[in-house]
Design an enzyme around this catalytic site. Sequence first.
Site, PDB file in Angstrom:
ATOM      1  N   HIS A 178       0.810  -1.217   0.000  1.00  0.00           N
ATOM      2  CA  HIS A 178       0.000   0.000   0.000  1.00  0.00           C
ATOM      3  C   HIS A 178       0.845   1.269   0.000  1.00  0.00           C
ATOM      4  O   HIS A 178       0.398   2.317  -0.474  1.00  0.00           O
ATOM      5  CB  HIS A 178      -0.934   0.005   1.218  1.00  0.00           C
TER       6      HIS A 178
ATOM      7  N   PHE B 161      -1.150  -8.150   5.011  1.00  0.00           N
ATOM      8  CA  PHE B 161       0.212  -7.607   4.892  1.00  0.00           C
ATOM      9  C   PHE B 161       0.278  -6.269   4.163  1.00  0.00           C
ATOM     10  O   PHE B 161       1.258  -5.982   3.467  1.00  0.00           O
ATOM     11  CB  PHE B 161       1.133  -8.624   4.196  1.00  0.00           C
ATOM     12  N   CYS B 162      -0.730  -5.417   4.312  1.00  0.00           N
ATOM     13  CA  CYS B 162      -0.762  -4.114   3.629  1.00  0.00           C
ATOM     14  C   CYS B 162      -0.537  -4.270   2.130  1.00  0.00           C
ATOM     15  O   CYS B 162       0.078  -3.412   1.484  1.00  0.00           O
ATOM     16  CB  CYS B 162       0.278  -3.157   4.227  1.00  0.00           C
ATOM     17  N   ALA B 163      -1.031  -5.376   1.598  1.00  0.00           N
ATOM     18  CA  ALA B 163      -0.989  -5.623   0.152  1.00  0.00           C
ATOM     19  C   ALA B 163      -2.276  -6.352  -0.217  1.00  0.00           C
ATOM     20  O   ALA B 163      -2.259  -7.434  -0.797  1.00  0.00           O
ATOM     21  CB  ALA B 163       0.237  -6.441  -0.227  1.00  0.00           C
TER      22      ALA B 163
END
Length: 460
Positions: free
Chosen positions: A130, A379-381
Amino acid sequence: MSVSAAAAADRAVCAPLPVLGRDVLVPLVTGGEAVYAALDYAASAPALQRVWDDVAAYAPYYGSVHRGAGYLSQLSTDLFENARRTVADFLGCRPDDQVVFTRSTTDSLNLLAAALPQGTRVFVFETEHHASLLPWERRADLAVTYLNAPRTPQQAVDSLEKALATREPYGPALVCVTGASNVTGELWPVRELAAAAHAHGARIVLDAAQLAPHHPVDLAELDADWVAFSGHKLYAPFGAGVLAGRADWLQEAEPYLAGGGASRKVARRTDGGVDVEWHTTAARHEAGSPNVIGAYSIAAACRALTEAGFDGLVAREQELIAKVRAGLAEVPAVRVLSLFGDDAPRVGVLSFVVEGWNSSHFAAALSAEYGIGVRDGLFCAHPLVRTLLGSEPQEPGECGAPEAAPGERSLNAIRVSFGAGTPDEHVERFVRAVKELVADGARWNYQVEDGRCVPARSAG
């Protein structure tokens, strides 16, 4: 020593580098204690002992930077600017490149987004973290093209070339790409993507948050225009980051923050306002008192990794990767996530799911029963993990799952990550724990509190 023997010695596998926390004991819900196995390097790597010692030696001499005539201020200023040169050398910067100290990779990429010329078209793969996926949307005058997740490195290059060739109107363009995925650990074809970008008149920024701690990053060799990374993933604490690369767009942009340090001269006008002359150096985007300890710790980490030798560090990490992958391959219930396939080169980051288990439950059991710290979730993805797990059946397991968005199935995975400070025993314990949990189940009861799976107050 012969040339071949010398080359072999350079490639020799080195021992783990000393890190803080390597002897920390944590309690186990089943009784007793275990040495904590930190296997969440992709989020924050433990600080190198060498970095901590260097910072401790400097701490009594800490003073204001660029602000004072006193000895400690002068010393701190020298250390801060020397840190900039050390980072430039570590990254293989070109003579005209600038090194800007920021708070993190996220801060670095937001700074670059703010500095882009008006009307720049940005090309970014949906597989990005992100930090490199989202900053471009905040400016209404930027046009963002999101590229689908490629399934091979060549497909990544081909899809970028196609998108760049058909862009309208032709003007400033930027490609943003990761060096190593924070989900799969797979290396991306940065040099080839840079060549494609430049062939079509675009520039490229490399998110090296996961690459720089594991592999040498050379801006000139990769022919990238900018690189961003975070100190806390490079074994350096204190919340600093770096944006390094071409100076022109940075010099022409409005300062990222307005304030002292970024301004060279401020004067009142006769109409009551103020005129400001801004710096054209890196200071232009470093307003306020800089994080000198954070910058110094990054430089100390750069020196430590360079002196340890990336050849040996990479060789040892590849052995750990092989050990983890071989162990997980022996468990049919485990599926390792990948975009480019099993043979793709990667760093020490692997994500996986376990049939019949909710990932939050599995990660909680690893921690509470074995003293192993991993990460679970998206995982911020989020787009990438949802792509990789899109066909997975929902297996909530005993502990349920974190809240999903309305109308969505809850999807999450487990990530294990390691690096230069990881002992063999930590990955061996991890593999053993995975096998035992899959074969025998958890030895404790778990419940959801505040969206997280945690051990119940009794074994039940």
